[in-house]
Design a protein around this motif. Sequence first.
Motif, mmCIF file in Angstrom:
data_model
loop_
_atom_site.group_PDB
_atom_site.id
_atom_site.type_symbol
_atom_site.label_atom_id
_atom_site.label_comp_id
_atom_site.label_asym_id
_atom_site.label_seq_id
_atom_site.Cartn_x
_atom_site.Cartn_y
_atom_site.Cartn_z
ATOM 1 N N ILE A 1 0.817 -1.140 0.020
ATOM 2 C CA ILE A 1 -0.213 0.090 0.032
ATOM 3 C C ILE A 1 0.802 1.219 0.095
ATOM 4 O O ILE A 1 1.994 1.271 0.572
ATOM 5 C CB ILE A 1 -1.185 -0.179 1.241
ATOM 6 C CG1 ILE A 1 -0.330 -0.033 2.590
ATOM 7 C CG2 ILE A 1 -1.946 -0.990 0.930
ATOM 8 C CD1 ILE A 1 -1.021 0.244 3.778
ATOM 9 N N ALA A 2 0.320 2.273 -0.484
ATOM 10 C CA ALA A 2 1.035 3.664 -0.651
ATOM 11 C C ALA A 2 0.584 4.530 0.732
ATOM 12 O O ALA A 2 -0.110 3.900 1.534
ATOM 13 C CB ALA A 2 0.394 4.129 -1.689
ATOM 14 N N ASP A 3 0.947 5.787 0.884
ATOM 15 C CA ASP A 3 0.687 6.431 2.134
ATOM 16 C C ASP A 3 -0.866 6.699 2.132
ATOM 17 O O ASP A 3 -1.438 7.022 3.265
ATOM 18 C CB ASP A 3 1.658 7.598 2.140
ATOM 19 C CG ASP A 3 2.809 7.448 2.263
ATOM 20 O OD1 ASP A 3 3.146 6.301 2.882
ATOM 21 O OD2 ASP A 3 3.795 8.063 1.922
ATOM 22 N N ASP A 4 -1.583 6.728 0.808
ATOM 23 C CA ASP A 4 -3.009 7.234 1.017
ATOM 24 C C ASP A 4 -3.853 6.003 1.272
ATOM 25 O O ASP A 4 -4.934 6.168 0.830
ATOM 26 C CB ASP A 4 -3.261 8.148 0.103
ATOM 27 C CG ASP A 4 -3.204 7.562 -1.339
ATOM 28 O OD1 ASP A 4 -2.442 6.413 -1.657
ATOM 29 O OD2 ASP A 4 -3.918 7.888 -2.346
ATOM 30 N N GLU A 5 -3.376 4.932 1.401
ATOM 31 C CA GLU A 5 -4.119 3.806 1.478
ATOM 32 C C GLU A 5 -4.075 3.100 2.734
ATOM 33 O O GLU A 5 -3.058 3.175 3.403
ATOM 34 C CB GLU A 5 -3.618 2.697 0.306
ATOM 35 C CG GLU A 5 -3.700 3.280 -1.045
ATOM 36 C CD GLU A 5 -3.153 2.881 -2.123
ATOM 37 O OE1 GLU A 5 -3.217 3.312 -3.288
ATOM 38 O OE2 GLU A 5 -2.317 1.833 -1.935
ATOM 39 N N LEU A 6 -5.014 2.047 3.131
ATOM 40 C CA LEU A 6 -5.123 1.091 4.155
ATOM 41 C C LEU A 6 -5.385 -0.034 4.057
ATOM 42 O O LEU A 6 -5.852 -0.497 2.798
ATOM 43 C CB LEU A 6 -6.145 1.931 5.124
ATOM 44 C CG LEU A 6 -6.211 3.189 5.707
ATOM 45 C CD1 LEU A 6 -7.472 3.618 6.253
ATOM 46 C CD2 LEU A 6 -4.802 3.490 6.725
ATOM 47 N N VAL A 7 -4.876 -1.100 4.774
ATOM 48 C CA VAL A 7 -4.896 -2.520 4.598
ATOM 49 C C VAL A 7 -6.113 -2.878 5.701
ATOM 50 O O VAL A 7 -6.108 -2.550 6.921
ATOM 51 C CB VAL A 7 -3.887 -3.408 4.907
ATOM 52 C CG1 VAL A 7 -4.524 -5.007 5.027
ATOM 53 C CG2 VAL A 7 -2.998 -3.300 4.312
ATOM 54 N N GLU A 8 -7.334 -3.148 5.188
ATOM 55 C CA GLU A 8 -8.540 -3.712 6.188
ATOM 56 C C GLU A 8 -8.329 -5.269 6.582
ATOM 57 O O GLU A 8 -8.147 -6.078 5.622
ATOM 58 C CB GLU A 8 -9.767 -3.299 5.323
ATOM 59 C CG GLU A 8 -11.220 -3.821 6.238
ATOM 60 C CD GLU A 8 -12.313 -3.825 5.343
ATOM 61 O OE1 GLU A 8 -13.385 -4.507 5.886
ATOM 62 O OE2 GLU A 8 -12.235 -3.478 4.458
ATOM 63 N N VAL A 9 -8.132 -5.439 7.866
ATOM 64 C CA VAL A 9 -7.783 -6.556 8.386
ATOM 65 C C VAL A 9 -9.246 -7.271 8.941
ATOM 66 O O VAL A 9 -9.518 -6.558 10.340
ATOM 67 C CB VAL A 9 -6.653 -6.917 9.352
ATOM 68 C CG1 VAL A 9 -6.364 -8.034 9.665
ATOM 69 C CG2 VAL A 9 -5.379 -6.406 8.322
ATOM 70 N N THR A 10 -9.858 -8.395 8.712
ATOM 71 C CA THR A 10 -10.755 -9.012 9.427
ATOM 72 C C THR A 10 -10.337 -10.647 9.532
ATOM 73 O O THR A 10 -9.595 -11.152 8.987
ATOM 74 C CB THR A 10 -12.228 -8.890 8.721
ATOM 75 O OG1 THR A 10 -12.116 -9.793 7.421
ATOM 76 C CG2 THR A 10 -12.226 -7.411 8.316
ATOM 77 N N PRO A 11 -11.141 -11.273 10.525
ATOM 78 C CA PRO A 11 -10.866 -12.704 10.860
ATOM 79 C C PRO A 11 -10.900 -13.491 9.543
ATOM 80 O O PRO A 11 -9.978 -14.232 9.364
ATOM 81 C CB PRO A 11 -11.811 -13.244 11.725
ATOM 82 C CG PRO A 11 -12.154 -12.056 12.652
ATOM 83 C CD PRO A 11 -12.027 -10.729 11.497
ATOM 84 N N ASN A 12 -11.709 -12.994 8.532
ATOM 85 C CA ASN A 12 -11.874 -13.754 7.203
ATOM 86 C C ASN A 12 -11.494 -13.138 5.873
ATOM 87 O O ASN A 12 -11.010 -13.638 4.849
ATOM 88 C CB ASN A 12 -13.181 -14.234 6.971
ATOM 89 C CG ASN A 12 -13.763 -15.086 8.292
ATOM 90 O OD1 ASN A 12 -13.075 -16.115 8.540
ATOM 91 N ND2 ASN A 12 -14.783 -14.680 8.503
ATOM 92 N N HIS A 13 -10.778 -11.843 6.033
ATOM 93 C CA HIS A 13 -10.476 -11.033 4.567
ATOM 94 C C HIS A 13 -9.230 -10.004 4.947
ATOM 95 O O HIS A 13 -9.408 -9.751 6.014
ATOM 96 C CB HIS A 13 -11.724 -10.487 4.195
ATOM 97 C CG HIS A 13 -12.876 -11.108 3.666
ATOM 98 N ND1 HIS A 13 -13.885 -11.397 4.441
ATOM 99 C CD2 HIS A 13 -13.081 -12.045 2.519
ATOM 100 C CE1 HIS A 13 -14.791 -12.204 3.845
ATOM 101 N NE2 HIS A 13 -14.589 -12.420 2.740
ATOM 102 N N ILE A 14 -8.593 -9.987 4.000
ATOM 103 C CA ILE A 14 -7.547 -8.990 4.029
ATOM 104 C C ILE A 14 -7.961 -8.240 2.542
ATOM 105 O O ILE A 14 -7.804 -8.697 1.331
ATOM 106 C CB ILE A 14 -6.241 -9.491 3.890
ATOM 107 C CG1 ILE A 14 -5.756 -10.317 4.829
ATOM 108 C CG2 ILE A 14 -5.127 -8.503 3.626
ATOM 109 C CD1 ILE A 14 -4.523 -11.089 5.129
#
Length: 612
Positions: free
Chosen positions: A577-590
């Motif tokens: 990811i770049a500085d203006d992005e995020l990783v959404e982390v959940t038990p089943n998905h990235i």
Amino acid sequence: MSTDLPLRNVAIIAHVDHGKTTLVDALFRQSGTFRDNQRVEERAMDSNDLEKERGITILAKCCSVVWKGTRINIVDTPGHADFGGEVERILSMVDGVILLVDASEGAMPQTKFVTQKALALGLRPIVVVNKIDRQDERAKEVLDEVFDLFVILDANDEQLDFPVLYASGRAGYCGPTEAVREGTLEPLFDLIVSHIKPPPVGPVDAPFAMLATLLDRDPFLGRVLTGRVMQGKLKVNDPIKALDGTGKKVEDGRASKILAFRGTERVPVDEVSAGDIISIAGITHATVGHTLGAMTLETPIAAQPIDPPTLAMTFTVNDSPLAGRDGDKVTSRMIRDRLMRESEGNVAIKITESNDKDSFEVAGRGELQLGVLIETMRREGFELSISRPRVLMKTDEETGKKLEPIEQVQIDVDEAYSGVVVETLGRRRAELVEMRPSGGGKIRLVFKAPARGLIGYHGDFLSDTRGTGIMNRIFDGYAPHKGTIQGRLNGVLISTDSGTVVTYALVNLEDRGHMMVTAGDDVYQGMIIGEHNRDNDLEVNPLKSKQLTNFRASGKDEQVRLPPPLLLTLEQAIAYIADDELVEVTPNHIRLRKRLLDPNERKRASRSGVSG
């Protein structure tokens, strides 16, 4: 039951995958710790699910064996530099170290890191050249490398006069010459008893004192602190107090449970005395680095300083439109409590809360350490958003210049791929400091590289070397800022709508780039669904379905074959990811997403020069 046997306390230190945990398995079996008919898991000391999956040791752990009337407390330590905080703490509990080196790979960067800490504390080493049964073993050269390493690390004469054994931990034998190919580990047991000094016990009438070096939680006992008893004796239910590093009292308590290590288990004992490694329950606030002692104790035990963290990420509440579907721990309060609990037991991690109480800066040693924390949290049911890692800079007090963390990178690679590795790392501002043959047709390259230039490099490295290269890195120090480093070359494909992805839309988007989603996946506006072929971001609609009319098509729809999607692991996503992005982390998905989901807000932010 009390500790009435003579004691030896020893740590096993080595680089990743040099066979520490496998050797401990063999020591257990040959010392009679396990019954002959007892079913024992392989790598018994790797108790944590992530350790078993990744084949690495993450947490330092204690165990003990009895050999010819002497109790040997063994500490199995992590071999990866990211978990060095674990190693530094436990070295204060032992009186000697077994340095394990691979008979082919030799002394590696992590070996240097931990050995330096052990030699500085005056610990006496025993060198074991492991995996002597490898086809490409070069035991004599490896032994010379170890001796040279000790000289570089300023070992004293007593430490340089170290005993050597050649072994195969997997086959369970060792001996004094490299020709050994059968036998048992009896020479190693005897050497530990004869070469490692008994623990100092202090004056007989001294008050009880112990430095807490490990912290864990037991569902029945609560907070459990582990360390070595430095002086005095302790009985169950004796009153104790905790002192911080300055001698200030933290709390009073009672030793409600005293546990000693017997094999891989912790068993209750009634009394312990100086020298033994034990765990104490009954304290509610004391943590790692605090001294537990009798009520008459006035002076705390000095704790070993820990190297500072070099990398930070921001953990925030998951606020995407799909939030709350997978996990049951989604509030900032739950995330805060979990991170604070982690920082109590893991001294290499630092947590800083933001002013709005909605995000937390988590600083650690490296991508792997923070990746393991995130993976553990998602398995516990947490949902959170993670920012791109950033290195922690320092300012030179004399010149006022900005300093950044530098890592030493050691790479063993086939000669055919050495050129592309040097070129790629050169673009990342790395400097080549050594290049030499390393045996087996490989070239050993040593670089000094800025830590920020190595973020996300491991995946590229494996691709460049066709999976044949071996890369090891370790913190080297701080140096003046190296200048700008080129980031990700490609832009991303961003969804313009929320809903379920359809195959028809993906077929039409094939020539735009490599997709990260497949038909049937849920997406939302602002979510990253693929990598663009060009260097700019492109907004696309993955929900566009075929228009259905009552006109029959001239040709039948052919069976659609889509290329497989680009599925990123957690560590790959964080590095991508770049500085203006995020990783959404959940038990089943990235999932990957833009920090600002609304396209109009993103345009305003880009015009004002603010990244996300």
